[in-house]
Scaffold this active site. Structure first.
Site, PDB file in Angstrom:
ATOM      1  N   CYS A 115       0.821  -1.232   0.000  1.00 20.47           N
ATOM      2  CA  CYS A 115       0.000   0.000   0.000  1.00 20.47           C
ATOM      3  C   CYS A 115       0.844   1.267   0.000  1.00 20.47           C
ATOM      4  O   CYS A 115       0.353   2.352  -0.304  1.00 20.47           O
ATOM      5  CB  CYS A 115      -0.925   0.010   1.211  1.00 20.47           C
ATOM      6  SG  CYS A 115      -1.956  -1.450   1.308  1.00 20.47           S
ATOM      7  N   HIS A 255      -3.548   6.975   2.714  1.00 21.65           N
ATOM      8  CA  HIS A 255      -3.932   5.667   2.153  1.00 21.65           C
ATOM      9  C   HIS A 255      -5.330   5.339   2.654  1.00 21.65           C
ATOM     10  O   HIS A 255      -5.651   5.550   3.825  1.00 21.65           O
ATOM     11  CB  HIS A 255      -2.924   4.608   2.595  1.00 21.65           C
ATOM     12  CG  HIS A 255      -3.380   3.217   2.293  1.00 21.65           C
ATOM     13  ND1 HIS A 255      -3.840   2.849   1.055  1.00 21.65           N
ATOM     14  CD2 HIS A 255      -3.467   2.103   3.082  1.00 21.65           C
ATOM     15  CE1 HIS A 255      -4.188   1.568   1.086  1.00 21.65           C
ATOM     16  NE2 HIS A 255      -3.971   1.095   2.300  1.00 21.65           N
ATOM     17  N   ASN A 285     -10.234  -0.575  -0.154  1.00 17.46           N
ATOM     18  CA  ASN A 285      -8.779  -0.456  -0.084  1.00 17.46           C
ATOM     19  C   ASN A 285      -8.181  -0.933  -1.415  1.00 17.46           C
ATOM     20  O   ASN A 285      -8.227  -2.121  -1.722  1.00 17.46           O
ATOM     21  CB  ASN A 285      -8.290  -1.319   1.088  1.00 17.46           C
ATOM     22  CG  ASN A 285      -6.783  -1.251   1.290  1.00 17.46           C
ATOM     23  OD1 ASN A 285      -6.050  -0.767   0.432  1.00 17.46           O
ATOM     24  ND2 ASN A 285      -6.325  -1.758   2.420  1.00 17.46           N
TER      25      ASN A 285
HETATM   26  O1  UT7 Z   1      -3.950  -1.520   3.581  1.00 20.62           O
HETATM   27  C1  UT7 Z   1      -3.046  -1.572   4.629  1.00 20.62           C
HETATM   28  C2  UT7 Z   1      -3.294  -2.481   5.659  1.00 20.62           C
HETATM   29  N1  UT7 Z   1      -4.630  -2.816   6.013  1.00 20.62           N
HETATM   30  C3  UT7 Z   1      -5.287  -2.130   6.945  1.00 20.62           C
HETATM   31  O2  UT7 Z   1      -4.905  -1.059   7.330  1.00 20.62           O
HETATM   32  C4  UT7 Z   1      -6.495  -2.778   7.575  1.00 20.62           C
HETATM   33  C5  UT7 Z   1      -6.351  -2.747   9.075  1.00 20.62           C
HETATM   34  N2  UT7 Z   1      -7.374  -3.420   9.819  1.00 20.62           N
HETATM   35  C6  UT7 Z   1      -8.683  -3.035   9.819  1.00 20.62           C
HETATM   36  O3  UT7 Z   1      -9.081  -2.139   9.091  1.00 20.62           O
HETATM   37  C7  UT7 Z   1      -9.615  -3.709  10.788  1.00 20.62           C
HETATM   38  O4  UT7 Z   1      -8.866  -4.437  11.725  1.00 20.62           O
HETATM   39  C8  UT7 Z   1     -10.647  -4.639  10.130  1.00 20.62           C
HETATM   40  C9  UT7 Z   1     -11.671  -3.818   9.385  1.00 20.62           C
HETATM   41  C10 UT7 Z   1      -9.958  -5.605   9.175  1.00 20.62           C
HETATM   42  C11 UT7 Z   1     -11.386  -5.449  11.187  1.00 20.62           C
HETATM   43  O5  UT7 Z   1     -12.000  -4.592  12.129  1.00 20.62           O
HETATM   44  P1  UT7 Z   1     -11.791  -4.843  13.702  1.00 20.62           P
HETATM   45  O6  UT7 Z   1     -12.626  -3.878  14.404  1.00 20.62           O
HETATM   46  O7  UT7 Z   1     -10.306  -4.796  13.959  1.00 20.62           O
HETATM   47  O8  UT7 Z   1     -12.370  -6.274  13.877  1.00 20.62           O
HETATM   48  P2  UT7 Z   1     -11.653  -7.603  14.411  1.00 20.62           P
HETATM   49  O9  UT7 Z   1     -10.730  -8.145  13.388  1.00 20.62           O
HETATM   50  O10 UT7 Z   1     -11.125  -7.356  15.782  1.00 20.62           O
HETATM   51  O11 UT7 Z   1     -12.892  -8.565  14.520  1.00 20.62           O
HETATM   52  C12 UT7 Z   1     -13.992  -8.274  15.402  1.00 20.62           C
HETATM   53  C13 UT7 Z   1     -15.073  -9.313  15.150  1.00 20.62           C
HETATM   54  C14 UT7 Z   1     -14.545 -10.745  15.131  1.00 20.62           C
HETATM   55  O12 UT7 Z   1     -15.523 -11.570  15.717  1.00 20.62           O
HETATM   56  P3  UT7 Z   1     -15.365 -12.045  17.255  1.00 20.62           P
HETATM   57  O13 UT7 Z   1     -14.057 -12.787  17.304  1.00 20.62           O
HETATM   58  O14 UT7 Z   1     -15.351 -10.794  18.060  1.00 20.62           O
HETATM   59  O15 UT7 Z   1     -16.563 -12.903  17.454  1.00 20.62           O
HETATM   60  C15 UT7 Z   1     -14.461 -11.069  13.652  1.00 20.62           C
HETATM   61  O16 UT7 Z   1     -14.590 -12.440  13.388  1.00 20.62           O
HETATM   62  O17 UT7 Z   1     -15.650  -9.079  13.850  1.00 20.62           O
HETATM   63  C16 UT7 Z   1     -15.645 -10.302  13.112  1.00 20.62           C
HETATM   64  N3  UT7 Z   1     -15.545  -9.971  11.708  1.00 20.62           N
HETATM   65  C17 UT7 Z   1     -16.621  -9.726  10.934  1.00 20.62           C
HETATM   66  N4  UT7 Z   1     -17.920  -9.702  11.223  1.00 20.62           N
HETATM   67  C18 UT7 Z   1     -18.761  -9.393  10.228  1.00 20.62           C
HETATM   68  C19 UT7 Z   1     -14.423  -9.857  10.934  1.00 20.62           C
HETATM   69  N5  UT7 Z   1     -14.760  -9.536   9.687  1.00 20.62           N
HETATM   70  C20 UT7 Z   1     -16.104  -9.446   9.651  1.00 20.62           C
HETATM   71  C21 UT7 Z   1     -17.047  -9.156   8.652  1.00 20.62           C
HETATM   72  N6  UT7 Z   1     -18.349  -9.131   8.974  1.00 20.62           N
HETATM   73  N7  UT7 Z   1     -16.678  -8.860   7.373  1.00 20.62           N
END
Ligand code: UT7
Length: 328
Positions: A115, A255, A285
Protein backbone atom coordinates in the site's frame (compact mmCIF):
# COMPACT_ATOMS: atom_id res chain seq x y z
CA UNK A 1 11.64 25.79 3.24
CA UNK A 2 13.50 23.47 0.86
CA UNK A 3 13.15 24.15 -2.88
CA UNK A 4 11.69 21.08 -4.57
CA UNK A 5 13.83 19.10 -7.02
CA UNK A 6 10.85 17.48 -8.74
CA UNK A 7 7.18 18.15 -9.27
CA UNK A 8 4.17 15.90 -9.76
CA UNK A 9 2.87 16.88 -13.18
CA UNK A 10 -0.79 16.05 -13.67
CA UNK A 11 -2.84 13.05 -12.65
CA UNK A 12 -4.82 10.24 -14.24
CA UNK A 13 -6.83 7.34 -12.90
CA UNK A 14 -8.95 4.39 -13.89
CA UNK A 15 -11.43 2.40 -11.86
CA UNK A 16 -13.45 -0.53 -13.22
CA UNK A 17 -17.11 0.03 -14.13
CA UNK A 18 -18.50 -2.63 -11.83
CA UNK A 19 -19.34 -1.35 -8.33
CA UNK A 20 -19.94 -4.12 -5.80
CA UNK A 21 -21.99 -3.19 -2.72
CA UNK A 22 -21.74 -4.57 0.81
CA UNK A 23 -25.16 -6.21 0.31
CA UNK A 24 -23.65 -8.49 -2.34
CA UNK A 25 -21.17 -9.78 0.26
CA UNK A 26 -23.88 -10.26 2.89
CA UNK A 27 -25.64 -12.65 0.47
CA UNK A 28 -22.62 -14.96 0.25
CA UNK A 29 -20.76 -14.45 3.56
CA UNK A 30 -21.64 -14.09 7.25
CA UNK A 31 -21.37 -10.30 7.21
CA UNK A 32 -23.59 -7.23 6.91
CA UNK A 33 -23.59 -3.77 5.42
CA UNK A 34 -23.82 -2.40 8.97
CA UNK A 35 -20.70 -4.25 10.17
CA UNK A 36 -18.66 -3.26 7.12
CA UNK A 37 -19.69 0.41 7.25
CA UNK A 38 -19.19 0.72 11.03
CA UNK A 39 -15.82 -1.06 11.15
CA UNK A 40 -14.31 0.18 7.86
CA UNK A 41 -16.37 2.99 6.31
CA UNK A 42 -16.55 1.01 3.04
CA UNK A 43 -19.90 1.01 1.20
CA UNK A 44 -18.80 -0.33 -2.17
CA UNK A 45 -15.69 -1.18 -4.16
CA UNK A 46 -14.86 -1.55 -7.86
CA UNK A 47 -14.21 -5.03 -9.21
CA UNK A 48 -12.32 -5.61 -12.46
CA UNK A 49 -13.78 -7.97 -15.05
CA UNK A 50 -11.88 -11.28 -15.49
CA UNK A 51 -10.37 -10.01 -18.76
CA UNK A 52 -9.54 -6.60 -17.28
CA UNK A 53 -5.92 -7.00 -16.25
CA UNK A 54 -3.69 -4.98 -13.94
CA UNK A 55 -1.83 -3.84 -17.07
CA UNK A 56 -5.09 -2.70 -18.76
CA UNK A 57 -6.00 -0.57 -15.74
CA UNK A 58 -2.48 0.90 -15.50
CA UNK A 59 -2.62 1.69 -19.22
CA UNK A 60 -5.99 3.45 -18.94
CA UNK A 61 -4.74 5.62 -16.05
CA UNK A 62 -1.48 6.39 -17.86
CA UNK A 63 -3.20 7.27 -21.14
CA UNK A 64 -5.57 9.67 -19.42
CA UNK A 65 -2.62 11.36 -17.72
CA UNK A 66 -0.55 11.56 -20.93
CA UNK A 67 -3.53 12.99 -22.85
CA UNK A 68 -4.12 15.66 -20.23
CA UNK A 69 -0.44 16.67 -20.31
CA UNK A 70 -0.17 16.60 -24.12
CA UNK A 71 2.49 13.86 -23.96
CA UNK A 72 3.05 10.76 -26.09
CA UNK A 73 4.17 7.41 -24.58
CA UNK A 74 7.49 7.89 -26.39
CA UNK A 75 8.15 10.99 -24.23
CA UNK A 76 8.57 8.76 -21.16
CA UNK A 77 12.11 7.72 -20.24
CA UNK A 78 11.15 5.68 -17.16
CA UNK A 79 8.11 3.79 -15.89
CA UNK A 80 7.88 2.95 -12.19
CA UNK A 81 4.89 0.77 -11.35
CA UNK A 82 3.77 0.05 -7.80
CA UNK A 83 1.69 -3.07 -7.26
CA UNK A 84 1.25 -6.13 -5.07
CA UNK A 85 -1.21 -7.84 -7.43
CA UNK A 86 0.58 -8.19 -10.78
CA UNK A 87 -0.89 -10.12 -13.70
CA UNK A 88 2.04 -12.54 -13.54
CA UNK A 89 5.15 -12.97 -11.43
CA UNK A 90 7.72 -12.53 -14.20
CA UNK A 91 8.51 -10.15 -15.90
CA UNK A 92 7.59 -7.02 -14.00
CA UNK A 93 4.16 -5.44 -14.36
CA UNK A 94 5.95 -2.29 -15.49
CA UNK A 95 7.41 -4.09 -18.53
CA UNK A 96 3.96 -5.34 -19.57
CA UNK A 97 2.70 -1.76 -19.25
CA UNK A 98 5.68 -0.44 -21.23
CA UNK A 99 4.78 -2.84 -24.05
CA UNK A 100 1.03 -2.12 -24.30
CA UNK A 101 1.53 1.61 -23.80
CA UNK A 102 4.17 1.67 -26.53
CA UNK A 103 6.64 3.60 -24.35
CA UNK A 104 9.56 2.64 -26.59
CA UNK A 105 12.20 4.83 -24.89
CA UNK A 106 11.40 3.92 -21.30
CA UNK A 107 13.17 1.81 -18.68
CA UNK A 108 10.54 0.00 -16.64
CA UNK A 109 10.49 -1.67 -13.23
CA UNK A 110 8.15 -2.43 -10.33
CA UNK A 111 8.24 -1.19 -6.77
CA UNK A 112 7.07 -3.74 -4.21
CA UNK A 113 6.00 -1.86 -1.11
CA UNK A 114 2.30 -2.87 -1.05
CA UNK A 115 0.00 0.00 0.00
CA UNK A 116 3.00 2.31 0.42
CA UNK A 117 4.22 1.62 -3.12
CA UNK A 118 3.09 4.84 -4.76
CA UNK A 119 4.98 7.00 -2.23
CA UNK A 120 8.07 4.77 -2.47
CA UNK A 121 7.80 5.09 -6.26
CA UNK A 122 7.65 8.89 -6.11
CA UNK A 123 10.78 8.95 -3.93
CA UNK A 124 12.68 6.65 -6.31
CA UNK A 125 11.64 8.90 -9.21
CA UNK A 126 12.87 11.96 -7.32
CA UNK A 127 16.24 10.26 -6.82
CA UNK A 128 16.58 9.30 -10.50
CA UNK A 129 15.89 12.87 -11.56
CA UNK A 130 18.23 14.35 -8.94
CA UNK A 131 20.96 12.00 -10.26
CA UNK A 132 20.16 13.15 -13.81
CA UNK A 133 19.35 9.55 -14.83
CA UNK A 134 15.86 10.44 -16.03
CA UNK A 135 13.73 13.40 -17.03
CA UNK A 136 10.13 12.27 -17.53
CA UNK A 137 9.01 9.45 -15.25
CA UNK A 138 5.60 7.83 -15.21
CA UNK A 139 4.79 6.71 -11.67
CA UNK A 140 1.74 4.50 -11.74
CA UNK A 141 0.10 2.32 -9.12
CA UNK A 142 -2.26 -0.40 -10.27
CA UNK A 143 -3.98 -3.14 -8.32
CA UNK A 144 -6.22 -6.07 -9.14
CA UNK A 145 -6.59 -7.14 -5.52
CA UNK A 146 -9.78 -9.08 -6.24
CA UNK A 147 -7.55 -11.63 -8.01
CA UNK A 148 -5.50 -12.36 -4.87
CA UNK A 149 -8.12 -12.11 -2.15
CA UNK A 150 -9.97 -15.03 -0.62
CA UNK A 151 -13.64 -14.53 -1.51
CA UNK A 152 -14.62 -16.98 1.25
CA UNK A 153 -12.82 -15.05 4.05
CA UNK A 154 -15.10 -12.33 5.43
CA UNK A 155 -12.20 -10.77 7.37
CA UNK A 156 -10.42 -9.69 4.16
CA UNK A 157 -12.82 -10.08 1.19
CA UNK A 158 -14.96 -7.08 2.11
CA UNK A 159 -11.97 -4.74 2.30
CA UNK A 160 -10.34 -4.63 -1.11
CA UNK A 161 -11.03 -3.17 -4.55
CA UNK A 162 -9.38 -2.67 -7.94
CA UNK A 163 -8.10 0.41 -9.77
CA UNK A 164 -5.11 2.46 -10.91
CA UNK A 165 -3.75 5.99 -10.63
CA UNK A 166 -0.77 7.80 -12.13
CA UNK A 167 1.33 10.93 -12.23
CA UNK A 168 4.41 12.20 -14.08
CA UNK A 169 7.49 13.17 -12.08
CA UNK A 170 9.72 15.75 -13.74
CA UNK A 171 12.20 18.44 -12.65
CA UNK A 172 10.49 21.32 -10.86
CA UNK A 173 10.79 24.67 -12.55
CA UNK A 174 8.31 26.75 -10.58
CA UNK A 175 8.78 26.04 -6.88
CA UNK A 176 6.13 23.32 -6.95
CA UNK A 177 6.81 19.72 -6.00
CA UNK A 178 8.08 17.40 -3.28
CA UNK A 179 9.21 19.35 -0.21
CA UNK A 180 9.98 16.40 2.06
CA UNK A 181 9.55 12.67 2.27
CA UNK A 182 10.00 9.86 4.77
CA UNK A 183 10.11 6.07 4.26
CA UNK A 184 10.31 3.21 6.73
CA UNK A 185 9.82 -0.54 6.99
CA UNK A 186 9.68 -3.35 9.55
CA UNK A 187 9.99 -6.77 7.96
CA UNK A 188 9.88 -8.54 11.33
CA UNK A 189 6.09 -8.07 11.22
CA UNK A 190 5.66 -9.36 7.66
CA UNK A 191 3.43 -12.28 8.62
CA UNK A 192 0.68 -10.05 9.97
CA UNK A 193 -0.23 -9.17 6.36
CA UNK A 194 1.06 -11.45 3.61
CA UNK A 195 0.50 -14.15 1.00
CA UNK A 196 2.07 -17.31 2.48
CA UNK A 197 2.02 -19.49 -0.66
CA UNK A 198 2.83 -19.36 -4.34
CA UNK A 199 6.46 -18.22 -4.08
CA UNK A 200 9.78 -20.05 -3.72
CA UNK A 201 9.19 -21.29 -0.16
CA UNK A 202 5.80 -22.76 -1.00
CA UNK A 203 5.59 -23.26 -4.76
CA UNK A 204 2.17 -23.79 -6.33
CA UNK A 205 0.75 -27.26 -5.66
CA UNK A 206 -2.62 -28.82 -4.92
CA UNK A 207 -2.36 -28.19 -1.18
CA UNK A 208 -1.97 -24.49 -1.86
CA UNK A 209 -5.29 -24.34 -3.68
CA UNK A 210 -7.00 -26.24 -0.86
CA UNK A 211 -5.62 -24.20 2.05
CA UNK A 212 -6.07 -20.85 0.27
CA UNK A 213 -2.53 -19.84 1.22
CA UNK A 214 -2.16 -18.22 -2.19
CA UNK A 215 -4.43 -15.41 -0.99
CA UNK A 216 -3.91 -12.38 1.25
CA UNK A 217 -3.94 -13.21 4.97
CA UNK A 218 -4.24 -10.44 7.51
CA UNK A 219 -4.32 -10.16 11.29
CA UNK A 220 -6.68 -7.19 11.05
CA UNK A 221 -6.56 -5.87 14.59
CA UNK A 222 -2.73 -5.96 14.82
CA UNK A 223 -2.40 -4.33 11.39
CA UNK A 224 -4.90 -1.68 12.44
CA UNK A 225 -2.85 -0.75 15.53
CA UNK A 226 0.42 -0.66 13.59
CA UNK A 227 -1.16 1.44 10.84
CA UNK A 228 -2.40 4.07 13.29
CA UNK A 229 0.98 4.32 15.07
CA UNK A 230 3.08 4.27 11.88
CA UNK A 231 0.99 6.79 9.96
CA UNK A 232 1.12 9.17 12.94
CA UNK A 233 4.92 8.75 13.08
CA UNK A 234 5.19 9.33 9.33
CA UNK A 235 3.11 12.54 9.39
CA UNK A 236 5.30 13.96 12.16
CA UNK A 237 8.52 13.18 10.29
CA UNK A 238 7.44 14.57 6.91
CA UNK A 239 6.20 17.81 8.48
CA UNK A 240 9.41 18.18 10.49
CA UNK A 241 11.59 17.53 7.43
CA UNK A 242 9.59 20.12 5.45
CA UNK A 243 9.93 22.64 8.29
CA UNK A 244 6.14 22.92 8.48
CA UNK A 245 3.39 22.43 11.05
CA UNK A 246 -0.10 20.93 10.62
CA UNK A 247 -1.68 24.36 10.18
CA UNK A 248 0.39 24.82 6.99
CA UNK A 249 -1.24 21.77 5.35
CA UNK A 250 -4.28 22.38 3.12
CA UNK A 251 -5.10 18.77 2.32
CA UNK A 252 -4.17 15.35 3.72
CA UNK A 253 -4.48 12.44 1.30
CA UNK A 254 -3.96 9.26 3.33
CA UNK A 255 -3.93 5.67 2.15
CA UNK A 256 -7.56 4.59 2.06
CA UNK A 257 -7.88 1.40 4.12
CA UNK A 258 -10.34 2.25 6.86
CA UNK A 259 -12.07 5.49 7.93
CA UNK A 260 -11.19 4.81 11.56
CA UNK A 261 -7.47 4.69 10.68
CA UNK A 262 -7.84 7.85 8.58
CA UNK A 263 -9.63 9.70 11.41
CA UNK A 264 -7.01 8.63 13.96
CA UNK A 265 -4.22 9.79 11.63
CA UNK A 266 -5.86 13.16 11.02
CA UNK A 267 -6.45 13.63 14.75
CA UNK A 268 -2.84 12.86 15.58
CA UNK A 269 -1.61 15.20 12.87
CA UNK A 270 -3.89 17.94 14.18
CA UNK A 271 -5.89 18.23 10.95
CA UNK A 272 -9.69 18.61 10.90
CA UNK A 273 -11.56 16.10 8.73
CA UNK A 274 -12.56 18.83 6.26
CA UNK A 275 -8.88 18.92 5.28
CA UNK A 276 -8.76 15.18 4.65
CA UNK A 277 -9.66 13.50 1.37
CA UNK A 278 -11.67 10.30 1.89
CA UNK A 279 -13.03 7.99 -0.81
CA UNK A 280 -12.63 4.59 0.89
CA UNK A 281 -16.44 4.49 1.09
CA UNK A 282 -16.63 4.18 -2.73
CA UNK A 283 -13.48 2.24 -3.61
CA UNK A 284 -12.49 0.19 -0.56
CA UNK A 285 -8.78 -0.46 -0.08
CA UNK A 286 -7.00 -0.37 -3.46
CA UNK A 287 -3.54 -0.73 -1.87
CA UNK A 288 -0.86 1.21 -3.78
CA UNK A 289 -3.49 2.74 -6.08
CA UNK A 290 -5.49 4.37 -3.30
CA UNK A 291 -3.43 7.57 -3.00
CA UNK A 292 -3.14 8.33 -6.74
CA UNK A 293 -6.86 7.58 -7.29
CA UNK A 294 -7.74 9.97 -4.44
CA UNK A 295 -5.23 12.52 -5.74
CA UNK A 296 -6.80 12.47 -9.20
CA UNK A 297 -10.29 12.86 -7.76
CA UNK A 298 -9.17 15.74 -5.53
CA UNK A 299 -7.71 17.55 -8.55
CA UNK A 300 -10.67 16.84 -10.83
CA UNK A 301 -13.26 18.04 -8.31
CA UNK A 302 -11.29 21.21 -7.51
CA UNK A 303 -10.53 20.20 -3.93
CA UNK A 304 -6.80 20.45 -4.66
CA UNK A 305 -5.65 23.56 -6.52
CA UNK A 306 -2.20 25.01 -7.29
CA UNK A 307 -0.61 26.77 -4.33
CA UNK A 308 -1.91 24.28 -1.77
CA UNK A 309 0.31 22.20 0.51
CA UNK A 310 -0.46 18.52 0.48
CA UNK A 311 0.45 15.73 2.91
CA UNK A 312 0.44 12.10 1.76
CA UNK A 313 0.73 9.22 4.21
CA UNK A 314 0.53 5.46 3.70
CA UNK A 315 1.00 2.15 5.50
CA UNK A 316 0.98 -1.40 4.18
CA UNK A 317 2.33 -4.93 4.07
CA UNK A 318 6.00 -5.33 4.80
CA UNK A 319 5.34 -3.50 7.02
CA UNK A 320 6.12 -0.39 5.06
CA UNK A 321 5.07 3.18 5.73
CA UNK A 322 5.86 6.55 4.23
CA UNK A 323 4.80 10.18 3.99
CA UNK A 324 5.44 13.13 1.74
CA UNK A 325 4.78 16.87 1.75
CA UNK A 326 4.08 18.39 -1.66
CA UNK A 327 3.69 21.97 -2.78
CA UNK A 328 0.91 21.55 -5.37
O1 UT7 B 1 -3.95 -1.52 3.58
C1 UT7 B 1 -3.05 -1.57 4.63
C2 UT7 B 1 -3.29 -2.48 5.66
N1 UT7 B 1 -4.63 -2.82 6.01
C3 UT7 B 1 -5.29 -2.13 6.95
O2 UT7 B 1 -4.91 -1.06 7.33
C4 UT7 B 1 -6.49 -2.78 7.57
C5 UT7 B 1 -6.35 -2.75 9.08
N2 UT7 B 1 -7.37 -3.42 9.82
C6 UT7 B 1 -8.68 -3.03 9.82
O3 UT7 B 1 -9.08 -2.14 9.09
C7 UT7 B 1 -9.62 -3.71 10.79
O4 UT7 B 1 -8.87 -4.44 11.72
C8 UT7 B 1 -10.65 -4.64 10.13
C9 UT7 B 1 -11.67 -3.82 9.39
C10 UT7 B 1 -9.96 -5.61 9.17
C11 UT7 B 1 -11.39 -5.45 11.19
O5 UT7 B 1 -12.00 -4.59 12.13
P1 UT7 B 1 -11.79 -4.84 13.70
O6 UT7 B 1 -12.63 -3.88 14.40
O7 UT7 B 1 -10.31 -4.80 13.96
O8 UT7 B 1 -12.37 -6.27 13.88
P2 UT7 B 1 -11.65 -7.60 14.41
O9 UT7 B 1 -10.73 -8.14 13.39
O10 UT7 B 1 -11.13 -7.36 15.78
O11 UT7 B 1 -12.89 -8.56 14.52
C12 UT7 B 1 -13.99 -8.27 15.40
C13 UT7 B 1 -15.07 -9.31 15.15
C14 UT7 B 1 -14.55 -10.74 15.13
O12 UT7 B 1 -15.52 -11.57 15.72
P3 UT7 B 1 -15.36 -12.05 17.26
O13 UT7 B 1 -14.06 -12.79 17.30
O14 UT7 B 1 -15.35 -10.79 18.06
O15 UT7 B 1 -16.56 -12.90 17.45
C15 UT7 B 1 -14.46 -11.07 13.65
O16 UT7 B 1 -14.59 -12.44 13.39
O17 UT7 B 1 -15.65 -9.08 13.85
C16 UT7 B 1 -15.65 -10.30 13.11
N3 UT7 B 1 -15.54 -9.97 11.71
C17 UT7 B 1 -16.62 -9.73 10.93
N4 UT7 B 1 -17.92 -9.70 11.22
C18 UT7 B 1 -18.76 -9.39 10.23
C19 UT7 B 1 -14.42 -9.86 10.93
N5 UT7 B 1 -14.76 -9.54 9.69
C20 UT7 B 1 -16.10 -9.45 9.65
C21 UT7 B 1 -17.05 -9.16 8.65
N6 UT7 B 1 -18.35 -9.13 8.97
N7 UT7 B 1 -16.68 -8.86 7.37
Amino acid sequence: MKRPIVELWGTGCYTPQRAMTNEEFSKRLDTSDQWIVERTGIRERRVAEPNESNACMAKAAAEQLLRRNGLAPSDLDTIILATCSPDRLLPSQACDLQAILGAKSAAAFDVGAACTGFLYGLSVAEGLIAAEQAKTILVVASEKLTSIMDWTDRATAVLFGDGAGATIVRRSTNGRGILASYMRSDGTLAELLYRPGGGGTHPPDEALLKDHSYYIKMAGREVFKAAVLSMADACDHALERAGLVAADIDLLIPHQANTRIIEATAKHAGLPMDKVYVNVDRFGNTSAASIPIALDEAVQCGRLVPGMKLLFVAFGAGFTWASMVVQW
